[in-house]
Design a protein around this motif. Sequence first.
Motif, PDB file in Angstrom:
ATOM      1  N   ASN A   1       3.719   4.448   1.637  1.00 30.07           N
ATOM      2  CA  ASN A   1       2.437   3.923   1.142  1.00 30.07           C
ATOM      3  C   ASN A   1       2.595   2.447   0.792  1.00 30.07           C
ATOM      4  OD1 ASN A   1       0.008   3.335  -0.056  1.00 30.07           O
ATOM      5  ND2 ASN A   1      -0.004   5.120  -1.410  1.00 30.07           N
ATOM      6  N   CYS A   2       2.474   1.581   1.795  1.00 27.81           N
ATOM      7  CA  CYS A   2       2.688   0.149   1.582  1.00 27.81           C
ATOM      8  C   CYS A   2       1.523  -0.489   0.815  1.00 27.81           C
ATOM      9  CB  CYS A   2       2.922  -0.573   2.901  1.00 27.81           C
ATOM     10  SG  CYS A   2       1.641  -0.360   4.131  1.00 27.81           S
ATOM     11  N   HIS A   3       0.363   0.164   0.779  1.00 31.46           N
ATOM     12  CA  HIS A   3      -0.749  -0.363  -0.017  1.00 31.46           C
ATOM     13  C   HIS A   3      -0.411  -0.292  -1.507  1.00 31.46           C
ATOM     14  CE1 HIS A   3      -4.610   0.115  -2.293  1.00 31.46           C
ATOM     15  NE2 HIS A   3      -4.870  -0.984  -1.608  1.00 31.46           N
ATOM     16  N   PHE A   4       0.158   0.832  -1.918  1.00 28.29           N
ATOM     17  CA  PHE A   4       0.608   0.962  -3.309  1.00 28.29           C
ATOM     18  C   PHE A   4       1.687  -0.077  -3.627  1.00 28.29           C
ATOM     19  CE2 PHE A   4       3.860   2.672  -6.170  1.00 28.29           C
ATOM     20  CZ  PHE A   4       3.119   2.855  -7.328  1.00 28.29           C
ATOM     21  N   ASP A   5       2.612  -0.265  -2.677  1.00 28.86           N
ATOM     22  CA  ASP A   5       3.686  -1.243  -2.874  1.00 28.86           C
ATOM     23  C   ASP A   5       3.127  -2.649  -3.062  1.00 28.86           C
ATOM     24  OD1 ASP A   5       5.271   0.935  -2.388  1.00 28.86           O
ATOM     25  OD2 ASP A   5       5.801   0.356  -0.341  1.00 28.86           O
TER      26      ASP A   5
ATOM     27  N   LEU B   1      -3.086 -10.530   1.941  1.00 24.14           N
ATOM     28  CA  LEU B   1      -2.097 -11.056   2.878  1.00 24.14           C
ATOM     29  C   LEU B   1      -0.723 -10.429   2.655  1.00 24.14           C
ATOM     30  CD1 LEU B   1      -3.131 -14.826   2.974  1.00 24.14           C
ATOM     31  CD2 LEU B   1      -3.602 -13.045   4.661  1.00 24.14           C
ATOM     32  N   PHE B   2      -0.402 -10.126   1.412  1.00 25.73           N
ATOM     33  CA  PHE B   2       0.853  -9.435   1.114  1.00 25.73           C
ATOM     34  C   PHE B   2       0.828  -8.031   1.718  1.00 25.73           C
ATOM     35  CE2 PHE B   2       3.804  -7.390  -2.054  1.00 25.73           C
ATOM     36  CZ  PHE B   2       4.929  -8.105  -1.685  1.00 25.73           C
ATOM     37  N   PHE B   3      -0.293  -7.347   1.565  1.00 25.81           N
ATOM     38  CA  PHE B   3      -0.471  -6.019   2.162  1.00 25.81           C
ATOM     39  C   PHE B   3      -0.365  -6.097   3.679  1.00 25.81           C
ATOM     40  CE2 PHE B   3      -3.822  -2.477   2.945  1.00 25.81           C
ATOM     41  CZ  PHE B   3      -2.816  -1.580   3.249  1.00 25.81           C
TER      42      PHE B   3
END
Length: 726
Positions: free
Chosen positions: A327-331, A112-114
């Motif tokens: 790269n929001c997945h890494f974040d 959910l954050f992703f």
Amino acid sequence: MPKNSKVTQREHSSEHVTESVADLLAHQEPVDYKRSVLNVTGDTWDKQKEGDEDLDAERPAWNSKLQYILAQIGYSVGLGNVWRFPYLCQKNGGGAYLVPYLVLLIIIGLPLFFLELAVGQRIRRGSIGVWNYICPRLGGIGYASCLVCFFVGLYYNVIIGWSIFYFFKSFQYPLPWSECPLVKNGSMAVVETECERSSATTYFWYRETLDISNSISESGGLNWRMTLCLLVAWSLVGLAMIKGIQSSGKVMYFSSLFPYLVLVCFLVRGLLLRGAVDGIMHMFTPKLDKMLDPQVWREAATQVFFALGLGFGGVIAFSSYNKQDNNCHFDATLVSFINFFTSVLATLVVFAVLGFKANIMNEKCVVENAEKILGYLNSNVLSHDLIPPHVNFSHLTAKDYNEMYRVIMTVKEGHFKELGLDACLLEDELNKSVQGTGLAFIAFTEAMTHFPASPFWSVMFFLMLINLGLGSMIGTMSGITTPIIDTFKVRKEVFTVGCCIFAFLVGLIFVQRSGNYFVTMFDDYSATLPLTVVVILENIAVAWIYGTKKFMQELTEMLGFRPYQFYYYTWKYVSPICMAVLMTASIIQLGVSPPGYSAWIREEAAEKFLFYPTWAMAILISLIILASLPLPLVFILRHFHLVSDGSNALSVTYKKGRMMKDISNLEDNDETRFILSKVPSETPSPMPTHRSYLGPGSNSPMEMSSAPNGRYGSGYLLASTPESEL
């Protein structure tokens, strides 16, 4: 194409190009055909670079990736990591609690954050704009988030105000809460009764700081010291927010990193204290039977939910200032696990210090009860034969006392209670659960009075709390200011200052003498249920209305790689089911546990649980209804077309080789295509150089190429066969 063709000549000419499109877009800049989709020369250009530059020119951006990560960490890592997580860990099985927490962090928190990071980065708007674009009928999600942020910000800043008060009181030796004050009784000075019957730190908190009334019904007027501290707190937030991320981003360098410095210093200092290991061992000794308790899983899910700041809109707001190829997945992974490890670090610190405090209190208990035993021996109530020969009362250890205690309890079994002796077990001291303000302003402050150089550690501790609170407040306020400024185009500085002033005036309810009871009410009821509903609807809007497959494809094109299939199943099935179970459990909990609060009774010098009066219940229910009201209200208004949902016309502007779209007038199906449509790639478009303009009254849609290499920073597609309406 031949070099002498009209199109080629036109490209190399400095004259403006006018075509039928120019007639359509009157008062707009002429089309740059070399960078537009109408280019047929085969010349290529860097779409990503151009698109990003143009978008960045319009919307503020983070100065660096580090600044953005620190902002997300500062927002998600807050006071709850320091005083809520350790309490839940102790209460729910010690080390065993980490298992359900980690499991739920992975299957609920991280996906959910992703999701929130991805939609914010893709659409580049605040929460109101994001959910209006994805599904207009669920546009109330954004407004509900803003209301919850406002409610939370109201009382959260009061806690920062309390920390500011303690911070300034720490610059003196001895610390003002280290001893009970003396009051004159005629010609004699005696210890204040309320303090004597409780403790010095408890008295300072309830009487000197809050000057608290006996119940929520007794207002008692404003506490001027807390009012001044609240004003300082809102001034700090206003100054940090007034320039948007340009000002708040710089603040985050200090407010996000300083708490880690303090926690590490406290951990090193705590481990050197006597009894610290006892606290840590008690903390992480797993009670495996607790893992089978559904209540443990419910509390773990709630903590995961609030620890990451889901549903508030702050995550979306911060992410909206990113470039689209970030790269929001890494974040998401990085911030989620930093949050978890911060909670574990804070737990180590808390229980190292509480282990030291437990040893101090246990020694005090042994001394007091040893004096009672000596009195009984001197008065012949107890026989000297009951005392083991190796016991030395001048150097009595806890082990020796426990041995005496067991012998006396066995011999005097029938009259033992009359002696009034305590067991003085270290385990009992360690089992005394404290959380929230009780941990920060009573238990921890009491432990620090026994530290060498106690004022220094007190200053560091409360400065850490101020920075933790400030980082979370910046994110919370961004959840209000970013969507409002994006949607209604108000001036950033004017709205930020006005919002802080209004919040301060409303927040005066929390700095009256009964204000602490209102803080408890807002903390318990203003956010939990509305935010759970908000996050469920966010999940449904993306996974079921827009479509998980489409969303995964969008992420693939935005990130440059396909996210794990794990996210597909969690978004579509696991997370909605888990959140629905959590919402049901929260509703049941509200129904089973009658709403009430712990009141401090001055005459008894003790806490007492009281039920809320009728008028307070009305406020409590109103908070839940008001925070949830935008959800059905916006749905009804847009479903029955009582307000515009942006379905009148499509405004297109060509500027600097990029197509700018006025989203306020998009059809529902067009809206879907703009928000999360397939981004065209970058080979020359096969479209003809000119198409006739069909006129505003035409029912025939404007068609634009969806071939693999388009020319716009944002993908755009209008087909003759519309997609299903969101």
